[in-house]
Design an enzyme around this catalytic site. Structure first.
Site, PDB file in Angstrom:
ATOM      1  NE  ARG A  77      15.404  -7.551  -3.157  1.00 22.82           N
ATOM      2  CZ  ARG A  77      14.970  -6.407  -3.678  1.00 22.82           C
ATOM      3  NH1 ARG A  77      15.096  -5.281  -3.010  1.00 22.82           N
ATOM      4  NH2 ARG A  77      14.411  -6.395  -4.876  1.00 22.82           N
ATOM      5  CE  LYS A  98      11.702   0.493  -6.482  1.00 28.24           C
ATOM      6  NZ  LYS A  98      13.088   0.082  -6.247  1.00 28.24           N
ATOM      7  N   GLY A 119      11.058  -7.122  -4.293  1.00 31.12           N
ATOM      8  CA  GLY A 119      11.279  -6.993  -2.853  1.00 31.12           C
ATOM      9  C   GLY A 119       9.993  -6.657  -2.121  1.00 31.12           C
ATOM     10  N   GLY A 142      11.826  -5.348 -10.769  1.00 35.13           N
ATOM     11  CA  GLY A 142      12.201  -4.749 -12.046  1.00 35.13           C
ATOM     12  C   GLY A 142      13.058  -5.710 -12.871  1.00 35.13           C
TER      13      GLY A 142
HETATM   14  C1  3PG Z   1      15.114  -3.234  -5.970  1.00 36.13           C
HETATM   15  O1  3PG Z   1      14.808  -3.009  -4.813  1.00 36.13           O
HETATM   16  O2  3PG Z   1      14.274  -3.287  -6.881  1.00 36.13           O
HETATM   17  C2  3PG Z   1      16.538  -3.512  -6.317  1.00 36.13           C
HETATM   18  O3  3PG Z   1      17.322  -3.650  -5.167  1.00 36.13           O
HETATM   19  C3  3PG Z   1      17.067  -2.402  -7.189  1.00 36.13           C
HETATM   20  O4  3PG Z   1      16.914  -1.182  -6.511  1.00 36.13           O
HETATM   21  P1  3PG Z   1      16.615   0.137  -7.354  1.00 36.13           P
HETATM   22  O5  3PG Z   1      15.228  -0.004  -7.921  1.00 36.13           O
HETATM   23  O6  3PG Z   1      16.741   1.274  -6.365  1.00 36.13           O
HETATM   24  O7  3PG Z   1      17.653   0.213  -8.446  1.00 36.13           O
HETATM   25 MG    MG Z   2      12.141  -3.076  -5.800  1.00 34.97          MG
END
Ligand code: 3PG
Ligand code: MG
Length: 402
Positions: free
Chosen positions: A34, A204, A357, A381
């Site tokens: 990134r 996540k 990422g 996301g």
């Molecule tokens: C990610 O890593 O997906 C982005 O940088 C956003 O981070 P977050 O999911 O903590 O908002």
């Molecule tokens: Mg991410």
């Protein structure tokens, strides 16, 4: 949407919102993708004589107030050091986000200089759902600069002060990374060649489970693995032991399964799992079919039959979007599922996009060359929500003319 060449940046402080949310092992950056992806915009602005003030987040700092969050970290210091290495000159880091140190840093920059603000999520208002709380942080950030460039593609789906509110306060443009990412994603939404297969995994799942229904009218097939899949298996009444589970999403997932069935969208779920005794690189582990998963184990990877099943369901794909590793690839013993998915996608001849990422870090860590895929996106996301046809708050803010 304006691009950076539409702005007169010479001699002016440009607040550049980047996504520098890199994986860290302690203070060591384990994948700088990134950061490297953000360099073209940083360099282009500096080369044109801008005073570049970078604003970014790292991780999800915890605590109710600034002091607690700043004390707990993570600091952006390792990120600043890495940008400095890539630029071959030091990048000063403010001690705060939008306080006295940030004001001093902004005032100290000369034309072509690059400086970095501390982790913007130390400010509780950055991520607040209360408009006035975000507005307060946004005003302080905006006062540091006279122009704004949004280049944090991976965070554009967040309605956060530095992403959504600041561009409303300053003349703004989209950075080169955002423009490049959006151009590729547009190709995925406009008439993708079919079958169009979406592979979803990742650690996540909560954000993604809530919106996955929207993919049913886009893709022909959804392959669901890793952290995403355990909630699906649980929704089918399966034992998932101590695997990652989003219990409050089970009803939603049941609805997704029923709706997929009704629309003829195939959902491919794991049939065997690698169950470990604990979350550790050297944990004892065995393969279990999903109908005999032990209550005291935690799934950390896809089993061999699942790997073959996923590969078979990618073999005929003409378009692929992949977000999220399907196992804990950071531990070599649990990387086989993610490697199998990457391998199968690398053999698809159509448009293949790897987004996020962690997924990007995974393919690089597993030594796939970037050329194995059509595009490696910095946003997981954010890409997903774009593909679903949702309006990304950060993109909407950049599109608003001013
Ligand atoms: C990610 O890593 O997906 C982005 O940088 C956003 O981070 P977050 O999911 O903590 O908002
Ligand atoms: Mg991410």
């Amino acid at each position: 949407m304006k691009s950076i060449t539409d702005l007169e940046v010479g001699g002016r402080v440009v607040l550049l919102r980047a996504d520098l949310n890199v994986p860290l092992d302690g203070r060591v950056i384990t994948d700088d993708g990134r950061i490297r992806a953000s360099m073209p915009t940083i360099t282009a602005l500096a080369d044109r004589g801008a005073r570049v003030l970078i604003c970014a987040h790292l991780g999800r700092p915890e605590g109710d107030d600034y002091a607690t969050r700043a004390a707990g970290g993570p600091s952006l210091r390792p990120v600043g050091r890495r940008i400095g290495e890539l630029l071959a000159r030091p990048v000063p880091l403010a001690d705060d986000v939008a306080g006295p140190s940030a004001v001093r840093l902004s005032g100290s920059l000369s034309d072509g200089d690059v400086g970095l603000l501390e982790n913007v999520r130390f400010e509780p208002g950055e991520t607040s759902k209360v408009d006035a709380e975000r507005a307060e942080v946004a005003a302080r950030l905006a006062s540091l600069a006279s122009l704004y460039v949004g280049d944090g593609f991976g965070a554009l789906h967040r309605k956060h002060a530095s992403v959504f509110d600041v561009p409303g306060l300053l003349p703004h443009a989209a950075g080169e990374l955002v423009r490049a990412e959006v151009a590729v994603l547009r190709r995925l939404t406009e008439n993708p060649e079919r079958p169009y297969v979406v592979v979803l995994g990742g650690a996540k799942p909560s954000d993604k489970l809530a919106v996955i229904a929207n993919l049913l009218d886009k893709a022909d097939r959804l392959i669901i693995g890793g952290g995403m899949s355990y909630t699906f298996l649980a929704a089918q009444g399966r034992e998932v032991g101590r695997s990652l589970l989003e219990a409050d999403q089970i009803d939603n997932v049941k609805h997704v399964l029923a709706e997929a069935d009704r629309r003829g969208v195939e959902i491919v779920l794991p049939i065997d799992l690698v169950g470990a005794t604990r979350f550790a690189a050297d944990a004892e582990h065995d393969v279990f079919p999903v109908d005999a998963f032990p209550a005291d184990r935690e799934s950390l990877d896809m089993g061999p039959r699942t790997r073959a099943l996923f590969a078979a369901n990618l073999a005929d794909a003409k378009t692929v979007f992949w977000n999220g590793p399907v196992g804990v690839f950071e531990f070599p013993a649990f990387a086989a599922g993610t490697r199998a998915v990457a391998e199968a996608i690398s053999q698809v001849t159509g448009l293949t996009v790897v987004g996020g990422g962690d997924s990007a870090a995974a393919v690089r860590q597993l030594k796939f060359p970037d050329s194995a895929f059509s595009h490696i996106s910095t946003g997981g996301g954010a890409s997903l929500e774009y593909l679903e046809g949702k309006r990304l708050p950060g993109l909407a803010a950049l599109e608003d003319g001013r």
